[in-house]
Design a protein around this motif. Structure first.
Motif, PDB file in Angstrom:
ATOM      1  N   PRO A  99       2.286  12.525  25.708  1.00 30.21           N
ATOM      2  CA  PRO A  99       2.455  13.030  24.383  1.00 30.21           C
ATOM      3  C   PRO A  99       3.320  14.337  24.255  1.00 30.21           C
ATOM      4  O   PRO A  99       3.318  15.063  25.184  1.00 30.21           O
ATOM      5  CB  PRO A  99       1.266  13.387  23.985  1.00 30.21           C
ATOM      6  CG  PRO A  99       0.427  13.564  25.222  1.00 30.21           C
ATOM      7  CD  PRO A  99       1.287  12.656  26.319  1.00 30.21           C
ATOM      8  N   SER A 100       4.014  14.260  22.977  1.00 30.82           N
ATOM      9  CA  SER A 100       4.689  15.332  22.800  1.00 30.82           C
ATOM     10  C   SER A 100       4.097  16.615  22.544  1.00 30.82           C
ATOM     11  O   SER A 100       2.801  16.872  22.359  1.00 30.82           O
ATOM     12  CB  SER A 100       5.587  15.217  21.466  1.00 30.82           C
ATOM     13  OG  SER A 100       5.068  15.201  20.419  1.00 30.82           O
ATOM     14  N   LYS A 101       4.793  17.826  22.475  1.00 27.32           N
ATOM     15  CA  LYS A 101       4.169  19.279  22.371  1.00 27.32           C
ATOM     16  C   LYS A 101       3.369  19.243  20.871  1.00 27.32           C
ATOM     17  O   LYS A 101       2.218  19.606  20.916  1.00 27.32           O
ATOM     18  CB  LYS A 101       4.891  20.212  22.385  1.00 27.32           C
ATOM     19  CG  LYS A 101       5.575  20.684  23.665  1.00 27.32           C
ATOM     20  CD  LYS A 101       6.727  21.733  23.583  1.00 27.32           C
ATOM     21  CE  LYS A 101       7.538  21.845  24.887  1.00 27.32           C
ATOM     22  NZ  LYS A 101       8.113  23.130  24.968  1.00 27.32           N
ATOM     23  N   GLU A 102       3.868  18.652  19.764  1.00 26.39           N
ATOM     24  CA  GLU A 102       3.348  18.590  18.633  1.00 26.39           C
ATOM     25  C   GLU A 102       2.063  17.675  18.684  1.00 26.39           C
ATOM     26  O   GLU A 102       1.148  18.281  17.999  1.00 26.39           O
ATOM     27  CB  GLU A 102       4.285  17.933  17.718  1.00 26.39           C
ATOM     28  CG  GLU A 102       5.345  18.802  17.248  1.00 26.39           C
ATOM     29  CD  GLU A 102       6.338  18.212  16.103  1.00 26.39           C
ATOM     30  OE1 GLU A 102       6.466  17.022  16.135  1.00 26.39           O
ATOM     31  OE2 GLU A 102       7.184  18.741  15.633  1.00 26.39           O
ATOM     32  N   GLU A 103       1.966  16.524  19.436  1.00 25.30           N
ATOM     33  CA  GLU A 103       0.845  15.812  19.411  1.00 25.30           C
ATOM     34  C   GLU A 103      -0.016  16.580  20.103  1.00 25.30           C
ATOM     35  O   GLU A 103      -1.368  16.500  19.828  1.00 25.30           O
ATOM     36  CB  GLU A 103       1.212  14.484  20.175  1.00 25.30           C
ATOM     37  CG  GLU A 103       2.069  13.340  19.432  1.00 25.30           C
ATOM     38  CD  GLU A 103       2.446  12.479  20.154  1.00 25.30           C
ATOM     39  OE1 GLU A 103       2.328  11.186  19.394  1.00 25.30           O
ATOM     40  OE2 GLU A 103       2.524  12.288  21.211  1.00 25.30           O
ATOM     41  N   THR A 104       0.140  17.070  21.211  1.00 23.87           N
ATOM     42  CA  THR A 104      -0.955  18.139  21.959  1.00 23.87           C
ATOM     43  C   THR A 104      -1.398  19.006  21.126  1.00 23.87           C
ATOM     44  O   THR A 104      -2.557  19.425  21.157  1.00 23.87           O
ATOM     45  CB  THR A 104      -0.043  18.674  23.320  1.00 23.87           C
ATOM     46  OG1 THR A 104       0.508  17.376  23.949  1.00 23.87           O
ATOM     47  CG2 THR A 104      -1.368  19.243  24.123  1.00 23.87           C
ATOM     48  N   LEU A 105      -0.534  19.659  20.575  1.00 24.93           N
ATOM     49  CA  LEU A 105      -0.998  21.031  19.708  1.00 24.93           C
ATOM     50  C   LEU A 105      -1.929  20.454  18.408  1.00 24.93           C
ATOM     51  O   LEU A 105      -3.110  20.919  18.138  1.00 24.93           O
ATOM     52  CB  LEU A 105       0.083  21.590  19.016  1.00 24.93           C
ATOM     53  CG  LEU A 105      -0.295  22.869  17.923  1.00 24.93           C
ATOM     54  CD1 LEU A 105      -0.878  23.810  18.831  1.00 24.93           C
ATOM     55  CD2 LEU A 105       0.955  23.319  17.401  1.00 24.93           C
TER      56      LEU A 105
END
Length: 133
Positions: free
Chosen positions: A116-122
């Motif tokens: 998952p991208s950083k955005e998805e993780t956040l």
């Protein structure tokens, strides 16, 4: 769209160009196989069966008379053509078999989903925090 434009679109598709390249290479491969059969395989076979030249094997139906050529059934040339076909068919079989084995290997190894991208993780962390409240 005009007929010429439609034809241009059709002719420039990847599949049509790939097919054209395959036909050209296939024609050259066919010539190589024909030479291989006629010049490499058939002479030793002819020697083994008593010095027979397969290209001259024929059944004379009507003898030559004057300027009129003889009418013959050239079964030696037919035997060479059959051997050409068998060799080409075997080569195609081996190529397809190799492609199918590569395809099976690709199907058997499952691809891992991308991380998952950083955005998805956040966003996942924000969702989890909101669910706790």
């Amino acid at each position: 769209m005009g007929m010429i434009q439609e034809f241009k679109t059709f002719a420039m598709r990847g599949n049509v160009v790939d097919m054209a390249v395959g036909i050209i290479i296939g024609g050259a491969f066919g010539k190589i196989v024909s030479s291989f059969v006629a010049d490499v395989i058939m002479p030793p076979i002819g020697i083994l069966i008593g010095g027979v030249d397969f290209s001259n094997l024929a059944i004379v139906l009507k003898e030559a008379v004057g300027d009129v050529a003889a009418v013959t059934i050239n079964y030696g040339a037919f035997i060479q053509t059959v051997l050409d076909f068998i060799i080409i068919a075997f080569a195609i079989f081996m190529a397809i078999k190799a492609m199918n084995s590569l395809k099976k290997e690709k199907e058997e190894t499952p691809e891992e989903p991308p991380a998952p991208s950083k955005e998805e993780t956040l966003l996942t962390e924000i969702r989890d925090v909101l669910q706790q409240k």
